[in-house]
Scaffold this active site. Structure first.
Site, PDB file in Angstrom:
ATOM      1  N   GLY A 142      96.284 -43.872 -52.051  1.00  0.00           N
ATOM      2  CA  GLY A 142      95.785 -44.663 -53.183  1.00  0.00           C
ATOM      3  C   GLY A 142      96.688 -44.531 -54.389  1.00  0.00           C
TER       4      GLY A 142
ATOM      5  N   GLY B 137      95.890 -46.257 -61.056  1.00  0.00           N
ATOM      6  CA  GLY B 137      95.032 -45.202 -61.583  1.00  0.00           C
ATOM      7  C   GLY B 137      95.521 -43.777 -61.359  1.00  0.00           C
TER       8      GLY B 137
ATOM      9  N   ASP C 248      95.096 -49.345 -44.593  1.00  0.00           N
ATOM     10  CA  ASP C 248      93.726 -49.257 -45.082  1.00  0.00           C
ATOM     11  C   ASP C 248      93.117 -47.970 -44.520  1.00  0.00           C
ATOM     12  OD1 ASP C 248      90.989 -49.499 -45.514  1.00  0.00           O
ATOM     13  OD2 ASP C 248      90.991 -51.664 -45.218  1.00  0.00           O
TER      14      ASP C 248
ATOM     15  N   ASN D 219      93.241 -39.199 -52.470  1.00  0.00           N
ATOM     16  CA  ASN D 219      92.756 -39.824 -53.699  1.00  0.00           C
ATOM     17  C   ASN D 219      92.134 -41.204 -53.466  1.00  0.00           C
ATOM     18  OD1 ASN D 219      92.997 -40.620 -56.753  1.00  0.00           O
ATOM     19  ND2 ASN D 219      94.281 -42.115 -55.657  1.00  0.00           N
TER      20      ASN D 219
ATOM     21  N   SER E 113      84.462 -36.119 -57.612  1.00  0.00           N
ATOM     22  CA  SER E 113      83.972 -36.771 -58.837  1.00  0.00           C
ATOM     23  C   SER E 113      82.832 -35.948 -59.407  1.00  0.00           C
ATOM     24  CB  SER E 113      83.446 -38.172 -58.507  1.00  0.00           C
ATOM     25  OG  SER E 113      82.786 -38.736 -59.628  1.00  0.00           O
TER      26      SER E 113
ATOM     27  N   TYR F 101      77.464 -44.128 -53.891  1.00  0.00           N
ATOM     28  CA  TYR F 101      78.738 -43.604 -54.403  1.00  0.00           C
ATOM     29  C   TYR F 101      78.597 -42.090 -54.598  1.00  0.00           C
ATOM     30  CZ  TYR F 101      82.821 -42.570 -57.222  1.00  0.00           C
ATOM     31  OH  TYR F 101      83.988 -42.005 -57.683  1.00  0.00           O
TER      32      TYR F 101
ATOM     33  N   PRO G 176      86.697 -35.380 -61.430  1.00  0.00           N
ATOM     34  CA  PRO G 176      86.801 -35.949 -62.783  1.00  0.00           C
ATOM     35  C   PRO G 176      85.515 -36.638 -63.237  1.00  0.00           C
ATOM     36  CG  PRO G 176      88.517 -36.826 -61.301  1.00  0.00           C
ATOM     37  CD  PRO G 176      87.455 -36.181 -60.457  1.00  0.00           C
TER      38      PRO G 176
ATOM     39  N   GLU H  65      91.521 -48.704 -62.750  1.00  0.00           N
ATOM     40  CA  GLU H  65      90.921 -49.941 -62.214  1.00  0.00           C
ATOM     41  C   GLU H  65      89.537 -49.681 -61.617  1.00  0.00           C
ATOM     42  OE1 GLU H  65      93.592 -51.864 -59.469  1.00  0.00           O
ATOM     43  OE2 GLU H  65      95.220 -51.912 -60.936  1.00  0.00           O
TER      44      GLU H  65
HETATM   45  P1  NDP Z   1      91.703 -47.180 -58.941  1.00  0.00           P
HETATM   46  O1  NDP Z   1      90.847 -48.329 -58.517  1.00  0.00           O
HETATM   47  O2  NDP Z   1      92.594 -47.372 -60.111  1.00  0.00           O
HETATM   48  O3  NDP Z   1      92.582 -46.668 -57.711  1.00  0.00           O
HETATM   49  C1  NDP Z   1      92.041 -46.545 -56.433  1.00  0.00           C
HETATM   50  C2  NDP Z   1      93.160 -46.370 -55.443  1.00  0.00           C
HETATM   51  O4  NDP Z   1      92.571 -46.213 -54.140  1.00  0.00           O
HETATM   52  C3  NDP Z   1      94.074 -47.581 -55.384  1.00  0.00           C
HETATM   53  O5  NDP Z   1      95.408 -47.148 -55.277  1.00  0.00           O
HETATM   54  C4  NDP Z   1      93.646 -48.283 -54.117  1.00  0.00           C
HETATM   55  O6  NDP Z   1      94.760 -48.911 -53.519  1.00  0.00           O
HETATM   56  C5  NDP Z   1      93.197 -47.104 -53.243  1.00  0.00           C
HETATM   57  N1  NDP Z   1      92.250 -47.543 -52.210  1.00  0.00           N
HETATM   58  C6  NDP Z   1      90.987 -48.001 -52.383  1.00  0.00           C
HETATM   59  N2  NDP Z   1      90.458 -48.360 -51.200  1.00  0.00           N
HETATM   60  C7  NDP Z   1      91.422 -48.118 -50.267  1.00  0.00           C
HETATM   61  C8  NDP Z   1      91.493 -48.306 -48.872  1.00  0.00           C
HETATM   62  N3  NDP Z   1      90.451 -48.798 -48.162  1.00  0.00           N
HETATM   63  N4  NDP Z   1      92.619 -47.968 -48.220  1.00  0.00           N
HETATM   64  C9  NDP Z   1      93.678 -47.470 -48.913  1.00  0.00           C
HETATM   65  N5  NDP Z   1      93.670 -47.268 -50.223  1.00  0.00           N
HETATM   66  C10 NDP Z   1      92.560 -47.598 -50.908  1.00  0.00           C
HETATM   67  O7  NDP Z   1      90.677 -45.998 -59.204  1.00  0.00           O
HETATM   68  P2  NDP Z   1      90.909 -44.463 -59.610  1.00  0.00           P
HETATM   69  O8  NDP Z   1      92.328 -44.149 -59.746  1.00  0.00           O
HETATM   70  O9  NDP Z   1      90.012 -44.177 -60.736  1.00  0.00           O
HETATM   71  O10 NDP Z   1      90.284 -43.757 -58.326  1.00  0.00           O
HETATM   72  C11 NDP Z   1      90.982 -42.793 -57.571  1.00  0.00           C
HETATM   73  C12 NDP Z   1      89.987 -41.787 -57.031  1.00  0.00           C
HETATM   74  O11 NDP Z   1      89.379 -41.108 -58.132  1.00  0.00           O
HETATM   75  C13 NDP Z   1      88.818 -42.394 -56.239  1.00  0.00           C
HETATM   76  O12 NDP Z   1      88.559 -41.564 -55.129  1.00  0.00           O
HETATM   77  C14 NDP Z   1      87.660 -42.347 -57.223  1.00  0.00           C
HETATM   78  O13 NDP Z   1      86.422 -42.291 -56.580  1.00  0.00           O
HETATM   79  C15 NDP Z   1      87.985 -41.072 -57.966  1.00  0.00           C
HETATM   80  N6  NDP Z   1      87.380 -40.910 -59.265  1.00  0.00           N
HETATM   81  C16 NDP Z   1      87.581 -41.828 -60.269  1.00  0.00           C
HETATM   82  C17 NDP Z   1      86.993 -41.638 -61.505  1.00  0.00           C
HETATM   83  C18 NDP Z   1      87.127 -42.616 -62.613  1.00  0.00           C
HETATM   84  O14 NDP Z   1      86.335 -42.565 -63.572  1.00  0.00           O
HETATM   85  N7  NDP Z   1      88.104 -43.529 -62.579  1.00  0.00           N
HETATM   86  C19 NDP Z   1      86.202 -40.439 -61.788  1.00  0.00           C
HETATM   87  C20 NDP Z   1      86.026 -39.562 -60.672  1.00  0.00           C
HETATM   88  C21 NDP Z   1      86.621 -39.786 -59.478  1.00  0.00           C
HETATM   89  P3  NDP Z   1      94.757 -50.371 -52.870  1.00  0.00           P
HETATM   90  O15 NDP Z   1      93.775 -51.209 -53.624  1.00  0.00           O
HETATM   91  O16 NDP Z   1      96.180 -50.813 -53.008  1.00  0.00           O
HETATM   92  O17 NDP Z   1      94.379 -50.129 -51.468  1.00  0.00           O
HETATM   93  C1  8X3 Z   2      83.638 -41.881 -61.178  1.00  0.00           C
HETATM   94  C2  8X3 Z   2      82.891 -41.292 -62.294  1.00  0.00           C
HETATM   95  O1  8X3 Z   2      80.596 -41.097 -63.395  1.00  0.00           O
HETATM   96  O2  8X3 Z   2      81.347 -43.319 -62.756  1.00  0.00           O
HETATM   97  O3  8X3 Z   2      83.570 -41.090 -60.035  1.00  0.00           O
HETATM   98  O4  8X3 Z   2      80.640 -41.760 -61.098  1.00  0.00           O
HETATM   99  S1  8X3 Z   2      81.294 -41.905 -62.358  1.00  0.00           S
END
Ligand code: NDP
Ligand code: 8X3
Length: 252
Positions: free
Chosen positions: A9, A13, A60, A87, A139, A152, A182, A188
């Site tokens: 991923g 982000g 994927d 991630n 998370s 989720y 986090p 995104e």
């Molecule tokens: P983004 O949406 O910015 O990034 C998510 C990443 O995951 C992208 O690179 C996307 O790539 C990849 N991804 C999603 N689905 C798939 C799939 N089926 N196969 C391969 N890659 C996938 O979100 P974040 O950076 O915020 O999220 C990253 C991680 O952090 C996640 O696990 C999220 O749950 C976790 N998180 C986020 C928080 C927040 O507040 N943002 C807080 C706590 C945890 P692509 O679309 O190119 O496949």
């Molecule tokens: C993302 C943070 O609080 O939206 O994991 O679930 S929260």
């Protein structure tokens, strides 16, 4: 070859910020995601900025056969992986249990739980051979359940449990397992959760200063670069104005 990190991923982000941090410190990188164009752009920009080698794998994480094929395709010179950052993940919808869509639940479980398992299992021979450190992005939603967070939260509670069980089972190989949990990080994530509704996504971060991807990337890098006898089991990292999954101090 320098040290190698594999980050799932990485197209946006937290994953992209981790790629930039590790690259800036001289790691070679294996970056993954589904959006091939973004992967190629990131690859080129990391090579240009940091003069490292980058291998991009577009797949994927929900598709076990695709995952296994991608991992099998990693050339021998790239198999000495020191750090795996699991991630890739997402949230879809923020609806009460009775209104939430089953398809959204399936996608979240398939991505956040099964995807992480598929990637890690496919890498297991490499992980055992190289004592690869596994860093799972959980998370605060995997520590506390909040209203309309239902599946989720369940998927991230699973990441927490899987991290703990990996740590116990893989300890005999001296494999370190770290879970990073986090709070709100502006990425995104909310745009994806609210299915492209930019106003709803922006509202999540109104009135307080959220974390940014780089904040988490620093913590991931710190955990990944401690001496090999030191394992950070977990870190919960919050914006200063967020005390729990539910309590925020907003300046509005
Ligand atoms: P983004 O949406 O910015 O990034 C998510 C990443 O995951 C992208 O690179 C996307 O790539 C990849 N991804 C999603 N689905 C798939 C799939 N089926 N196969 C391969 N890659 C996938 O979100 P974040 O950076 O915020 O999220 C990253 C991680 O952090 C996640 O696990 C999220 O749950 C976790 N998180 C986020 C928080 C927040 O507040 N943002 C807080 C706590 C945890 P692509 O679309 O190119 O496949
Ligand atoms: C993302 C943070 O609080 O939206 O994991 O679930 S929260």
């Amino acid at each position: 070859m320098n040290k190698i990190a594999l980050i799932t991923g990485a197209t946006s982000g937290i994953g992209k910020a981790c790629a930039e941090k590790f690259a800036s410190e001289g790691f070679h990188l294996i970056i993954t995601g589904r959006r091939n164009g973004l992967l190629s752009e990131l690859k080129q920009s990391l090579i240009d900025q940091f003069q490292i080698d980058v291998l991009d794998l577009c797949f994927d994480v929900q598709d076990r056969l695709e995952v296994e094929k991608a991992i099998r395709s990693i050339p021998d010179a790239w198999r000495n992986i020191q750090v795996l950052v699991n991630n890739a993940g997402l949230s879809l919808g923020r609806d009460s249990f009775e209104n939430a869509m089953i398809e959204d639940w399936e996608t979240m479980m398939q991505t956040n739980v099964n995807g992480l398992l598929y990637v890690t299992k496919a890498l297991m021979p490499i992980i055992i051979e190289n004592k690869t450190q596994i860093i799972n992005i959980g998370s605060i939603a995997g520590k506390e359940v909040y209203e309309n967070g239902n599946v989720y939260c369940a998927s991230k509670f699973a990441v927490d449990a899987i991290s703990k069980s990996m740590r116990i089972d893989l300890m005999k190989y001296c494999v370190r397992v770290t879970a990073i949990h986090p709070g709100a990080v502006e990425t995104e994530f909310s745009l994806v959760r609210f299915k492209g509704d930019a106003n709803k996504a922006a509202a999540v971060y109104n009135g307080f200063t959220p974390l940014i991807g780089a904040d988490i990337a620093h913590a991931v890098y710190y955990a990944a670069t401690l001496p090999s006898h030191v394992c950070i089991n977990e870190m919960t990292i919050m914006p200063t104005q967020q005390a729990s999954a539910f309590y925020f101090h907003k300046d509005i």
